[in-house]
Design an enzyme around this catalytic site. Structure first.
Site, PDB file in Angstrom:
ATOM      1  N   GLY A 127       0.810  -1.209   0.000  1.00 37.61           N
ATOM      2  CA  GLY A 127       0.000   0.000   0.000  1.00 37.61           C
ATOM      3  C   GLY A 127       0.844   1.259   0.000  1.00 37.61           C
ATOM      4  O   GLY A 127       1.704   1.439   0.877  1.00 37.61           O
ATOM      5  N   GLY A 157      -0.369   4.371   0.265  1.00 37.24           N
ATOM      6  CA  GLY A 157      -1.123   5.498   0.795  1.00 37.24           C
ATOM      7  C   GLY A 157      -0.249   6.308   1.735  1.00 37.24           C
ATOM      8  O   GLY A 157       0.981   6.213   1.705  1.00 37.24           O
ATOM      9  N   PHE A 158      -0.863   7.093   2.601  1.00 43.73           N
ATOM     10  CA  PHE A 158      -0.090   7.954   3.487  1.00 43.73           C
ATOM     11  C   PHE A 158       0.821   7.145   4.412  1.00 43.73           C
ATOM     12  O   PHE A 158       1.997   7.469   4.592  1.00 43.73           O
ATOM     13  CB  PHE A 158      -1.028   8.836   4.315  1.00 43.73           C
ATOM     14  N   GLY A 159       0.279   6.073   5.015  1.00 47.85           N
ATOM     15  CA  GLY A 159       1.078   5.302   5.954  1.00 47.85           C
ATOM     16  C   GLY A 159       2.184   4.511   5.288  1.00 47.85           C
ATOM     17  O   GLY A 159       3.344   4.578   5.700  1.00 47.85           O
ATOM     18  N   VAL A 199      -2.002  -7.722  -3.794  1.00 48.50           N
ATOM     19  CA  VAL A 199      -1.682  -8.850  -2.932  1.00 48.50           C
ATOM     20  C   VAL A 199      -2.984  -9.537  -2.516  1.00 48.50           C
ATOM     21  O   VAL A 199      -3.889  -8.895  -1.977  1.00 48.50           O
ATOM     22  CB  VAL A 199      -0.906  -8.390  -1.684  1.00 48.50           C
ATOM     23  N   GLU A 211     -18.515  17.502   2.959  1.00 47.42           N
ATOM     24  CA  GLU A 211     -17.772  18.179   1.889  1.00 47.42           C
ATOM     25  C   GLU A 211     -18.511  18.065   0.554  1.00 47.42           C
ATOM     26  O   GLU A 211     -18.646  19.055  -0.179  1.00 47.42           O
ATOM     27  CB  GLU A 211     -16.376  17.573   1.775  1.00 47.42           C
ATOM     28  N   ASP A 263      -5.559   2.782   7.962  1.00 48.14           N
ATOM     29  CA  ASP A 263      -6.951   2.367   8.123  1.00 48.14           C
ATOM     30  C   ASP A 263      -7.083   0.911   8.534  1.00 48.14           C
ATOM     31  O   ASP A 263      -8.165   0.475   8.933  1.00 48.14           O
ATOM     32  CB  ASP A 263      -7.717   2.576   6.810  1.00 48.14           C
ATOM     33  N   ALA A 270      -5.324  10.917   7.506  1.00 47.36           N
ATOM     34  CA  ALA A 270      -3.985  10.998   6.937  1.00 47.36           C
ATOM     35  C   ALA A 270      -2.913  11.306   7.990  1.00 47.36           C
ATOM     36  O   ALA A 270      -1.867  10.642   8.009  1.00 47.36           O
ATOM     37  CB  ALA A 270      -3.954  12.027   5.811  1.00 47.36           C
TER      38      ALA A 270
END
Length: 458
Positions: A13, A15-17, A81, A172, A317, A333
């Site tokens: 992944g 993403g941010f992490g 994966v 939003e 997440d 995030a």
């Protein structure tokens, strides 16, 4: 460790992490394999801007290989994966086995329909660039189909946009859709009269009035933005109502149809339905063999490792962990970034034989935007709303965007939109039909003109 001289770290992944962990690990004597289903990192907090035609996809995303281009010990692989073998310490990537000494699973989350996955085609969520483009297509196409029907003399269809879920994403989307209907498109659906004047005759030929679009936000709980303090939730609701959004709290959705949302015995017609009601962790969480919560998140150890497997970490997440106040670390995030940094530091400590440190989340505050010059923000005990909160939201999101070019372009786009109300990415791509529109036609009965179109040729 494996037989390799250099420890192998696999990160699932980008993403941010996952991306943060990989970038922090590059300073260590390790080899990193970064795996993602796409070739780009997406700045998810601004996906709704793509969905509402404020920004283009390339302005909130960046190729993963470009981000890590100066880090020679990172190998980037495109793929998904499907399985993990924690006993043998291998990751199964499309039939290929990739060994690891350390595994960081940051596979993110997807939409949660609470056991009703059949609702997804009728009520898309917002997690990816593809989701955003599909929402943009449906929203813009609804106005065009309404205009085409009105211009053909077939009458006017009430445009109802229904957003399910009053969290930050739902708020939003609701606020921005209201801005589009009442500002960006307000004067674009006008045909000039035969006299050539833009006076009374033009108004008489006004086909549809976008301002009459209903933006309806449904929240199952007693208030919107439930993770925020009561005063900010009330402020957010007042600001939404000021934008023309209909807010309904304590309203449970019991069904979704192609052209309607069901709430018990109540049936609400909807030409576009958007799902922002919940998230579920990646299915990879279940393959880690550790306890999970109701959302599928792994109940990790204090150092973010998976119980029973000190070499495996779950972050972002996918991780379920409580902070020092006893509250769950939010799936945001900033939290994912901090978890990625903490995981990299603990791997570094392992390599030198030092003890690990537990993860402690530092809550730097929360901000939710509602619309133009409207937002709410919480920084510790400081609660602000309105224009100042909105400016804070702008600064934070520009700061965390990846790439100098993207920051400049987004600032210019936002400044232009603020002064002109224009949304420059209003492109309809792909299929030009809406299942909801066809269903509304059937429910309302075909008009004479529509009957003539639908009659088979002799």
């Amino acid at each position: 460790m494996s037989s390799n001289a250099i420890p192998q770290v696999v990160v699932i992944g980008a993403g941010f992490g996952g991306l943060t962990a990989a970038r922090r690990l590059t300073h260590l004597p390790v080899h990193i394999t970064l795996i993602d289903r796409t070739n780009h990192h997406t700045f998810q907090p601004l996906l709704y801007q793509v969905a509402t035609a404020g920004l283009s996809p390339g302005e909130i995303a960046a190729p993963i290989r470009w981000i890590v281009r100066r880090r020679p010990n990172i190998e980037v692989l495109l793929g998904e994966v499907h399985d993990l073998d924690l006993t043998r310490r291998v990751v199964n990537l499309d039939g290929r086995e990739i060994p690891y000494d350390y595994l960081i699973v940051a596979a993110g989350s997807s939409h949660a329909y609470f056991g009703h996955d059949e609702w997804e085609p009728m009520a898309p969520g917002l997690k990816t660039i593809e989701d955003a483009l599909e929402i943009r297509r449906r929203v813009l196409l609804a106005f065009e189909l309404a205009e085409r029907q009105a211009a053909s003399g077939e009458g006017h269809v009430q445009l109802n946009f229904v957003i399910v879920g009053g969290g930050p994403t739902g708020v939003e989307l609701a606020g921005t859709l209201a801005e589009i209907a009442r500002r960006a498109l307000a004067n674009e659906f006008i045909r000039q009269g035969a006299t050539g004047n833009l006076g009374q005759s033009a108004r008489e030929l006004h086909s549809i009035d976008p301002k009459r679009t209903r933006i309806i936000l449904l929240e199952g709980g007693p208030r919107i933005l439930p993770a925020y303090p009561d005063d900010l939730s009330r402020s957010a609701e007042e600001q939404l109502r000021g934008l023309g959004v209909e807010v309904h709290t304590s309203t449970i959705v019991t069904g979704v149809e192609p052209a309607a949302v069901l709430m018990g015995e109540t049936r609400l017609p909807s030409v576009v339905t958007l799902w922002c009601a919940g998230v579920a962790a990646s299915p990879l969480g279940k393959k880690l063999g550790a306890p999970i919560d109701r959302a599928g998140r792994v109940l990790v150890n204090p150092d973010l490792s998976v119980p029973g497997h000190r070499e495996v970490f779950a972050i972002g997440d996918l991780a379920s962990l409580k902070d020092k106040s006893g509250a769950l670390v939010p799936g945001l995030a900033p939290a994912a970034i901090q978890e990625g940094e903490a995981t990299a530091r603990n791997i570094a400590r392992d390599l030198i034989g030092a003890p690990r440190k537990d993860f402690h989340y530092w809550n730097k505050g929360s901000i939710a935007t509602i619309g133009r010059a409207a937002a709410v923000a919480q920084f510790g005990k400081i609660h602000i709303s309105g224009f100042i909160a909105w400016l804070s939201w702008l600064f934070v999101h520009i700061f965390f965007l990846i790439g100098f070019r993207n920051r400049i372009i987004v600032m210019i786009q936002w400044a232009w939109s603020y002064f002109t109300y224009e949304r420059g990415a209003r492109l309809i791509t792909g299929d030009q039909t809406l299942a909801s529109w066809e269903e509304l036609d059937r429910e309302q009965g075909l008009s004479p003109a529509a009957e003539k179109r639908a009659r088979p040729a002799s």
